[in-house]
Each structure stands twice: as structure tokens, then as C-alpha cells.
Write a protein that holds these residues in place. Structure first.
Motif, PDB file in Angstrom:
ATOM      1  N   ILE A 100       0.815  -1.210   0.000  1.00  0.00           N
ATOM      2  CA  ILE A 100       0.000   0.000   0.000  1.00  0.00           C
ATOM      3  C   ILE A 100       0.854   1.269   0.000  1.00  0.00           C
ATOM      4  O   ILE A 100       0.475   2.273  -0.620  1.00  0.00           O
ATOM      5  N   ILE A 101       1.994   1.265   0.658  1.00  0.00           N
ATOM      6  CA  ILE A 101       2.827   2.476   0.676  1.00  0.00           C
ATOM      7  C   ILE A 101       3.351   2.777  -0.717  1.00  0.00           C
ATOM      8  O   ILE A 101       3.327   3.929  -1.174  1.00  0.00           O
ATOM      9  N   ALA A 102       3.796   1.745  -1.417  1.00  0.00           N
ATOM     10  CA  ALA A 102       4.218   1.950  -2.806  1.00  0.00           C
ATOM     11  C   ALA A 102       3.043   2.395  -3.659  1.00  0.00           C
ATOM     12  O   ALA A 102       3.205   3.217  -4.574  1.00  0.00           O
ATOM     13  N   GLY A 103       1.853   1.872  -3.360  1.00  0.00           N
ATOM     14  CA  GLY A 103       0.662   2.296  -4.082  1.00  0.00           C
ATOM     15  C   GLY A 103       0.339   3.767  -3.847  1.00  0.00           C
ATOM     16  O   GLY A 103       0.011   4.501  -4.787  1.00  0.00           O
ATOM     17  N   LEU A 104       0.424   4.197  -2.600  1.00  0.00           N
ATOM     18  CA  LEU A 104       0.209   5.614  -2.290  1.00  0.00           C
ATOM     19  C   LEU A 104       1.233   6.492  -3.007  1.00  0.00           C
ATOM     20  O   LEU A 104       0.884   7.536  -3.572  1.00  0.00           O
ATOM     21  N   ALA A 105       2.479   6.057  -2.985  1.00  0.00           N
ATOM     22  CA  ALA A 105       3.540   6.836  -3.615  1.00  0.00           C
ATOM     23  C   ALA A 105       3.305   6.975  -5.119  1.00  0.00           C
ATOM     24  O   ALA A 105       3.444   8.071  -5.684  1.00  0.00           O
ATOM     25  N   ALA A 106       2.923   5.887  -5.775  1.00  0.00           N
ATOM     26  CA  ALA A 106       2.680   5.936  -7.215  1.00  0.00           C
ATOM     27  C   ALA A 106       1.496   6.837  -7.541  1.00  0.00           C
ATOM     28  O   ALA A 106       1.521   7.597  -8.520  1.00  0.00           O
ATOM     29  N   ALA A 107       0.448   6.769  -6.719  1.00  0.00           N
ATOM     30  CA  ALA A 107      -0.716   7.631  -6.940  1.00  0.00           C
ATOM     31  C   ALA A 107      -0.358   9.103  -6.728  1.00  0.00           C
ATOM     32  O   ALA A 107      -0.819   9.981  -7.461  1.00  0.00           O
ATOM     33  N   ALA A 111      -0.584  12.155  -9.382  1.00  0.00           N
ATOM     34  CA  ALA A 111      -1.311  13.408  -9.104  1.00  0.00           C
ATOM     35  C   ALA A 111      -0.417  14.622  -9.328  1.00  0.00           C
ATOM     36  O   ALA A 111      -0.845  15.625  -9.917  1.00  0.00           O
ATOM     37  N   LEU A 112       0.823  14.553  -8.861  1.00  0.00           N
ATOM     38  CA  LEU A 112       1.738  15.691  -9.022  1.00  0.00           C
ATOM     39  C   LEU A 112       2.081  15.931 -10.490  1.00  0.00           C
ATOM     40  O   LEU A 112       2.215  17.079 -10.924  1.00  0.00           O
ATOM     41  N   ARG A 113       2.205  14.871 -11.257  1.00  0.00           N
ATOM     42  CA  ARG A 113       2.473  15.042 -12.688  1.00  0.00           C
ATOM     43  C   ARG A 113       1.274  15.697 -13.385  1.00  0.00           C
ATOM     44  O   ARG A 113       1.449  16.546 -14.272  1.00  0.00           O
ATOM     45  N   ALA A 121       4.677  25.483 -13.054  1.00  0.00           N
ATOM     46  CA  ALA A 121       5.553  25.975 -11.991  1.00  0.00           C
ATOM     47  C   ALA A 121       5.147  25.451 -10.614  1.00  0.00           C
ATOM     48  O   ALA A 121       5.681  25.904  -9.595  1.00  0.00           O
ATOM     49  N   ALA A 122       4.256  24.486 -10.564  1.00  0.00           N
ATOM     50  CA  ALA A 122       3.650  24.068  -9.294  1.00  0.00           C
ATOM     51  C   ALA A 122       4.655  23.622  -8.235  1.00  0.00           C
ATOM     52  O   ALA A 122       4.435  23.830  -7.040  1.00  0.00           O
ATOM     53  N   LEU A 123       5.769  23.032  -8.658  1.00  0.00           N
ATOM     54  CA  LEU A 123       6.731  22.504  -7.689  1.00  0.00           C
ATOM     55  C   LEU A 123       7.883  23.460  -7.377  1.00  0.00           C
ATOM     56  O   LEU A 123       8.736  23.140  -6.544  1.00  0.00           O
ATOM     57  N   ILE A 141       9.411  11.396  -4.264  1.00  0.00           N
ATOM     58  CA  ILE A 141       9.496  12.649  -5.022  1.00  0.00           C
ATOM     59  C   ILE A 141      10.944  13.064  -5.249  1.00  0.00           C
ATOM     60  O   ILE A 141      11.265  13.664  -6.270  1.00  0.00           O
ATOM     61  N   THR A 142      11.831  12.717  -4.322  1.00  0.00           N
ATOM     62  CA  THR A 142      13.243  13.034  -4.552  1.00  0.00           C
ATOM     63  C   THR A 142      13.809  12.186  -5.679  1.00  0.00           C
ATOM     64  O   THR A 142      14.744  12.604  -6.369  1.00  0.00           O
ATOM     65  N   ALA A 143      13.259  11.003  -5.889  1.00  0.00           N
ATOM     66  CA  ALA A 143      13.691  10.154  -6.997  1.00  0.00           C
ATOM     67  C   ALA A 143      13.071  10.590  -8.317  1.00  0.00           C
ATOM     68  O   ALA A 143      13.666  10.408  -9.384  1.00  0.00           O
ATOM     69  N   GLU A 144      11.876  11.192  -8.277  1.00  0.00           N
ATOM     70  CA  GLU A 144      11.138  11.525  -9.494  1.00  0.00           C
ATOM     71  C   GLU A 144      11.393  12.935 -10.007  1.00  0.00           C
ATOM     72  O   GLU A 144      11.326  13.187 -11.210  1.00  0.00           O
ATOM     73  N   PHE A 145      11.663  13.876  -9.096  1.00  0.00           N
ATOM     74  CA  PHE A 145      11.758  15.277  -9.491  1.00  0.00           C
ATOM     75  C   PHE A 145      13.128  15.842  -9.123  1.00  0.00           C
ATOM     76  O   PHE A 145      13.623  15.624  -8.012  1.00  0.00           O
ATOM     77  N   THR A 146      13.709  16.597 -10.039  1.00  0.00           N
ATOM     78  CA  THR A 146      15.055  17.145  -9.825  1.00  0.00           C
ATOM     79  C   THR A 146      15.094  18.070  -8.614  1.00  0.00           C
ATOM     80  O   THR A 146      15.988  17.975  -7.772  1.00  0.00           O
ATOM     81  N   ALA A 147      14.139  18.986  -8.537  1.00  0.00           N
ATOM     82  CA  ALA A 147      14.057  19.903  -7.393  1.00  0.00           C
ATOM     83  C   ALA A 147      12.789  19.558  -6.614  1.00  0.00           C
ATOM     84  O   ALA A 147      11.754  20.208  -6.767  1.00  0.00           O
TER      85      ALA A 147
END
Length: 221
Positions: A100-107, A111-113, A121-123, A141-147
Motif C-alpha cells: 500500500i505504501i508503494a501504491g500511495l507513492a505511485a498515486a 497526481a503531481l504530474r 511551476a507548481a513545484l 518525489i526526490t527520486a522523481e523530481f530534480t528539485a
């Protein structure tokens, strides 16, 4: 770094978000729906709040669990018209295979994408306000987004903070609508009523008709 706060306030305000906006340009509220269900996806809602273009939050906005369905739907529609937000989903198959934690993270990433597609400019110089005490979001998010934005967790944020209450309504209504659509395809499980949670009627339907690809098989006991 994550800070954890406790707050049992039932009527949300933007007071804490305004404190954050003295430091950051944007606050993104994040909350989930369907975490404890035995069928259907988990959903994560994201709601954007900026100092330069503050949204008009609906009168009567509260944590989704504190709103009756009709009012929750009305609040959702107002949010969709007057503010920027998004909802991401993770399938039962991924929840079964990865947890479930991986599921929450993927969801949340989904959503952020979606949020970035609406507001590129949202992030930037943003902080994420996450309901609960467990920061399951920072590693992904640190793995997915540069900043990657900083994540702050707050127990009871869905009740205390307007931006998180809005995220909770987005996630809950979007998921409920999806479960009602799935119920039309598989009416035996009464998902339009139980929304995929483990009611007695839902468990009996599993006994009578078996599990479906929409069930979290590892959760059924």
C-alpha cells in the motif's frame, strides 16, 4: 526534513498555509482515499495554493469524511471550477504486488504530474503538506523530481488545513465516482454503495462470485 504536528481542529483554515507562504511560493496539500478498501484503486489528491493566485475555497469545505455525499460532490465541483488540483490512482494489482505504501507513492506521483501539466511551476519553491504522521512521499518525489519540494507531515491536517481538506475531497469524490462506474460493469459487488470497502454484503458477493481484477486479493481474509 519532515516536521510532525498534532492538531484536532475540525474546521479547516488557511492559517498554517499562510505561515508557510511566508517562506515558500506554493503549498500543495496532499491526502488519500481508499487506503483501507479491499477493491478498487487507492487515490491521492493534490491541491495547489499560491500567494499570487490564491484559490477561492468553497464555503463549507471540510475533511471529506465530515461531509455528507451530496455536499461533498458540490464542494468538489466548486473546487474544480475555482482552484487547481489533481488526483492520481494506483491499481489493485500494484497494491497487491508492491504494498500500500508503494501504491500511495505511485498515486501521489501521478497526481503531481497531472498538477504540473495544469500548472508547470507548481513545484517551484513549493512545500507539500501531507496529512498524517508518516512521510511516505519524500523518498519517491526526490527520486522523481530534480528539485523536489520539502514535505511536512501534520496529523489531522485534513481537518485543520484548508488545502489538505480540499485534497481529501478531490481524492474521495474522484475515487467514489470511479467505483460507481466500476459497479456498472460488476454490479454483484455493490461498489456504488460500499465503494470497495469490506462490508458484509461485499464479502458475501466475493463468496458467491469470486474475486475480480479490481480486488486487492492479498487484503481479502
Amino acid at each position: 526534513m519532515t516536521e510532525v504536528f498534532n492538531n484536532r481542529v475540525k474546521n479547516p483554515t488557511s492559517d498554517y498555509e499562510n505561515e508557510l507562504l511566508a517562506v515558500y511560493d506554493r503549498v500543495i496539500g496532499v491526502d488519500e482515499a481508499g487506503r483501507g478498501a479491499i477493491a478498487g484503486p487507492v487515490a491521492v489528491g493534490a491541491q495547489l495554493l499560491t500567494l499570487t493566485e490564491p484559490p477561492t475555497f468553497p464555503t463549507g469545505l471540510r475533511d471529506s469524511k465530515l461531509l455528507i455525499p451530496r455536499r461533498r460532490e458540490a464542494v468538489y465541483e466548486e473546487l474544480a471550477r475555482a482552484s487547481t488540483g489533481a488526483v492520481g490512482f494506483t491499481s489493485p494489482a500494484i497494491i497487491d504486488s508492491e504494498g500500500i505504501i508503494a501504491g500511495l507513492a505511485a498515486a501521489a506521483i501521478a497526481a503531481l504530474r497531472k498538477l504540473l501539466r495544469k500548472s508547470p511551476a507548481a513545484l517551484l519553491n513549493a512545500v507539500i503538506l501531507l496529512d498524517g504522521k508518516h512521510d511516505w512521499l519524500t523518498p519517491v518525489i526526490t527520486a522523481e523530481f530534480t528539485a523536489a519540494p520539502r514535505v511536512i507531515t501534520r496529523v489531522g491536517a485534513d481537518s485543520a488545513c484548508t488545502v489538505v481538506a480540499a485534497a481529501s475531497v478531490r481524492a474521495k469524490v474522484a475515487r467514489d465516482r470511479l467505483m460507481c462506474t466500476l459497479a456498472q460493469e460488476l454490479p454483484e459487488y455493490l461498489w456504488q454503495n460500499n465503494k470497495g470497502y469490506g462490508s458484509a454484503a461485499h464479502y458475501q458477493a466475493i463468496v458467491d462470485h469470486g474475486v475480480t481484477p479490481q480486488h486487492r486479493v492479498s487484503w481479502i481474509r
